[in-house]
Design a protein around this motif. Structure first.
Motif, PDB file in Angstrom:
ATOM      1  N   UNK A  36       0.827  -1.204   0.000  1.00 57.21           N
ATOM      2  CA  UNK A  36       0.000   0.000   0.000  1.00 57.21           C
ATOM      3  C   UNK A  36       0.865   1.258   0.000  1.00 57.21           C
ATOM      4  N   UNK A  37       1.907   1.266   0.818  1.00 55.32           N
ATOM      5  CA  UNK A  37       2.821   2.412   0.860  1.00 55.32           C
ATOM      6  C   UNK A  37       3.551   2.594  -0.463  1.00 55.32           C
ATOM      7  N   UNK A  38       4.010   1.501  -1.046  1.00 51.78           N
ATOM      8  CA  UNK A  38       4.720   1.571  -2.318  1.00 51.78           C
ATOM      9  C   UNK A  38       3.841   2.231  -3.373  1.00 51.78           C
ATOM     10  N   UNK A  39       2.602   1.792  -3.455  1.00 48.98           N
ATOM     11  CA  UNK A  39       1.675   2.351  -4.441  1.00 48.98           C
ATOM     12  C   UNK A  39       1.449   3.841  -4.180  1.00 48.98           C
ATOM     13  N   UNK A  40       1.198   4.196  -2.940  1.00 51.08           N
ATOM     14  CA  UNK A  40       0.925   5.601  -2.595  1.00 51.08           C
ATOM     15  C   UNK A  40       2.134   6.482  -2.865  1.00 51.08           C
ATOM     16  N   UNK A  41       3.319   6.026  -2.487  1.00 49.51           N
ATOM     17  CA  UNK A  41       4.529   6.824  -2.685  1.00 49.51           C
ATOM     18  C   UNK A  41       4.824   6.979  -4.177  1.00 49.51           C
ATOM     19  N   UNK A  42       4.680   5.900  -4.930  1.00 51.81           N
ATOM     20  CA  UNK A  42       4.946   5.970  -6.371  1.00 51.81           C
ATOM     21  C   UNK A  42       3.961   6.910  -7.071  1.00 51.81           C
ATOM     22  N   UNK A  43       2.692   6.810  -6.747  1.00 55.80           N
ATOM     23  CA  UNK A  43       1.698   7.684  -7.378  1.00 55.80           C
ATOM     24  C   UNK A  43       1.936   9.140  -7.011  1.00 55.80           C
ATOM     25  N   UNK A  44       2.244   9.393  -5.748  1.00 51.07           N
ATOM     26  CA  UNK A  44       2.511  10.761  -5.309  1.00 51.07           C
ATOM     27  C   UNK A  44       3.760  11.300  -5.997  1.00 51.07           C
ATOM     28  N   UNK A  45       4.778  10.480  -6.090  1.00 50.68           N
ATOM     29  CA  UNK A  45       6.016  10.891  -6.744  1.00 50.68           C
ATOM     30  C   UNK A  45       5.772  11.229  -8.214  1.00 50.68           C
ATOM     31  N   UNK A  46       5.026  10.375  -8.906  1.00 48.69           N
ATOM     32  CA  UNK A  46       4.699  10.640 -10.313  1.00 48.69           C
ATOM     33  C   UNK A  46       3.933  11.945 -10.459  1.00 48.69           C
ATOM     34  N   UNK A  47       2.973  12.160  -9.569  1.00 49.05           N
ATOM     35  CA  UNK A  47       2.163  13.375  -9.638  1.00 49.05           C
ATOM     36  C   UNK A  47       3.004  14.613  -9.364  1.00 49.05           C
ATOM     37  N   UNK A  48       3.906  14.534  -8.393  1.00 51.71           N
ATOM     38  CA  UNK A  48       4.787  15.661  -8.111  1.00 51.71           C
ATOM     39  C   UNK A  48       5.680  15.976  -9.310  1.00 51.71           C
ATOM     40  N   UNK A  49       6.207  14.947  -9.950  1.00 47.37           N
ATOM     41  CA  UNK A  49       7.023  15.169 -11.149  1.00 47.37           C
ATOM     42  C   UNK A  49       6.198  15.832 -12.243  1.00 47.37           C
ATOM     43  N   UNK A  50       4.972  15.370 -12.409  1.00 45.45           N
ATOM     44  CA  UNK A  50       4.098  15.932 -13.443  1.00 45.45           C
ATOM     45  C   UNK A  50       3.767  17.392 -13.141  1.00 45.45           C
ATOM     46  N   UNK A  51       3.590  17.726 -11.888  1.00 48.38           N
ATOM     47  CA  UNK A  51       3.249  19.105 -11.512  1.00 48.38           C
ATOM     48  C   UNK A  51       4.366  20.080 -11.864  1.00 48.38           C
ATOM     49  N   UNK A 135       3.748  23.782  -4.002  1.00 52.64           N
ATOM     50  CA  UNK A 135       2.435  24.441  -4.049  1.00 52.64           C
ATOM     51  C   UNK A 135       1.333  23.418  -4.309  1.00 52.64           C
ATOM     52  N   UNK A 136       1.568  22.487  -5.230  1.00 50.45           N
ATOM     53  CA  UNK A 136       0.561  21.465  -5.503  1.00 50.45           C
ATOM     54  C   UNK A 136       0.308  20.631  -4.245  1.00 50.45           C
ATOM     55  N   UNK A 137       1.390  20.202  -3.606  1.00 55.34           N
ATOM     56  CA  UNK A 137       1.250  19.367  -2.412  1.00 55.34           C
ATOM     57  C   UNK A 137       0.580  20.147  -1.282  1.00 55.34           C
ATOM     58  N   UNK A 138       0.904  21.408  -1.138  1.00 53.74           N
ATOM     59  CA  UNK A 138       0.280  22.233  -0.097  1.00 53.74           C
ATOM     60  C   UNK A 138      -1.230  22.346  -0.319  1.00 53.74           C
ATOM     61  N   UNK A 139      -1.652  22.458  -1.576  1.00 47.16           N
ATOM     62  CA  UNK A 139      -3.096  22.506  -1.867  1.00 47.16           C
ATOM     63  C   UNK A 139      -3.775  21.200  -1.465  1.00 47.16           C
ATOM     64  N   UNK A 140      -3.113  20.081  -1.697  1.00 49.22           N
ATOM     65  CA  UNK A 140      -3.686  18.787  -1.334  1.00 49.22           C
ATOM     66  C   UNK A 140      -3.783  18.657   0.187  1.00 49.22           C
ATOM     67  N   UNK A 141      -2.731  19.069   0.872  1.00 52.65           N
ATOM     68  CA  UNK A 141      -2.695  18.978   2.338  1.00 52.65           C
ATOM     69  C   UNK A 141      -3.728  19.921   2.959  1.00 52.65           C
ATOM     70  N   UNK A 142      -3.905  21.093   2.379  1.00 55.34           N
ATOM     71  CA  UNK A 142      -4.869  22.070   2.906  1.00 55.34           C
ATOM     72  C   UNK A 142      -6.294  21.521   2.887  1.00 55.34           C
ATOM     73  N   UNK A 143      -6.575  20.605   1.982  1.00 55.39           N
ATOM     74  CA  UNK A 143      -7.921  20.038   1.870  1.00 55.39           C
ATOM     75  C   UNK A 143      -8.187  18.947   2.907  1.00 55.39           C
ATOM     76  N   UNK A 144      -7.170  18.560   3.666  1.00 53.66           N
ATOM     77  CA  UNK A 144      -7.324  17.508   4.671  1.00 53.66           C
ATOM     78  C   UNK A 144      -7.856  18.073   5.982  1.00 53.66           C
ATOM     79  N   UNK A 145      -8.392  17.191   6.793  1.00 54.01           N
ATOM     80  CA  UNK A 145      -8.831  17.591   8.130  1.00 54.01           C
ATOM     81  C   UNK A 145      -7.597  17.757   9.013  1.00 54.01           C
ATOM     82  N   UNK A 146      -7.727  18.457  10.129  1.00 53.78           N
ATOM     83  CA  UNK A 146      -6.584  18.576  11.046  1.00 53.78           C
ATOM     84  C   UNK A 146      -6.061  17.207  11.500  1.00 53.78           C
TER      85      UNK A 146
END
Length: 164
Positions: A36-51, A135-146
């Motif tokens: 589960x972690x591998x999938x999440x980290x890989x997807x996040x990494x790909x998205x960050x590169x794309x951003x 900035x992209x990651x900050x927008x994603x984090x801002x949408x989370x609950x405390x």
């Protein structure tokens, strides 16, 4: 007769069943959690590169610029860091030099080696790409609950410790 006990105890990582297991207070086993972690980290990494993708620099070039931001490195050191062959790194460095993002200089300790340094333009380009990612990651984090942000903070600390 098929054994379904394995399916019941180790749900598919990322599935609702896995989330239900965790919500019920029964943590996933090491294997399913690792998947589960591998999938999440890989997807996040790909998205960050794309951003941060731009016509200016490729992901490989970004990585080289980041590696030399704190000081010059030899092509061999950069190749080892990126886990690629020296001729491939030479091509990346040549492209960065052509774009005036890096400069080459003589290694004072070994005249046979060339040191690759980041230029002011290279630093600006790197920091701009890094800012887009943040900035992209900050927008994603801002949408989370405390509570989700606190959990993510704990997870980030654990991941940093694991990869140290």
């Amino acid at each position: 007769m098929t054994d379904t006990s394995l399916a019941c105890t180790t749900p598919e990582p990322g599935s609702r069943a896995a989330a239900a297991v965790v919500a019920a207070g029964r943590p996933l086993g090491a294997g399913p959690l690792a998947a589960e972690l591998r999938i999440a980290v890989m997807r996040t990494s790909r998205r960050l590169r794309a951003e941060a993708a731009s016509r200016e620099i490729s992901p490989g070039q970004y990585s080289v610029l980041a590696a030399i931001l704190d000081g010059p490195r030899t092509v061999g050191q950069l190749a080892a860091r990126e886990q690629i062959q020296a001729p491939s790194m030479t091509r990346i460095v040549n492209a960065l030099a052509a774009a005036e993002l890096v400069s080459r200089g003589e290694n004072p300790h070994d005249k046979r080696q060339v040191l690759v340094s980041i230029t002011e333009t290279g630093s600006t380009t790197l920091l701009r790409a890094r800012s887009k990612r943040t900035a992209w990651l900050a927008r994603q984090v801002a949408a989370l609950t405390p509570q989700e942000r606190a959990t993510l903070h704990e997870a980030a600390l654990i991941l940093q410790e694991m990869s140290a």
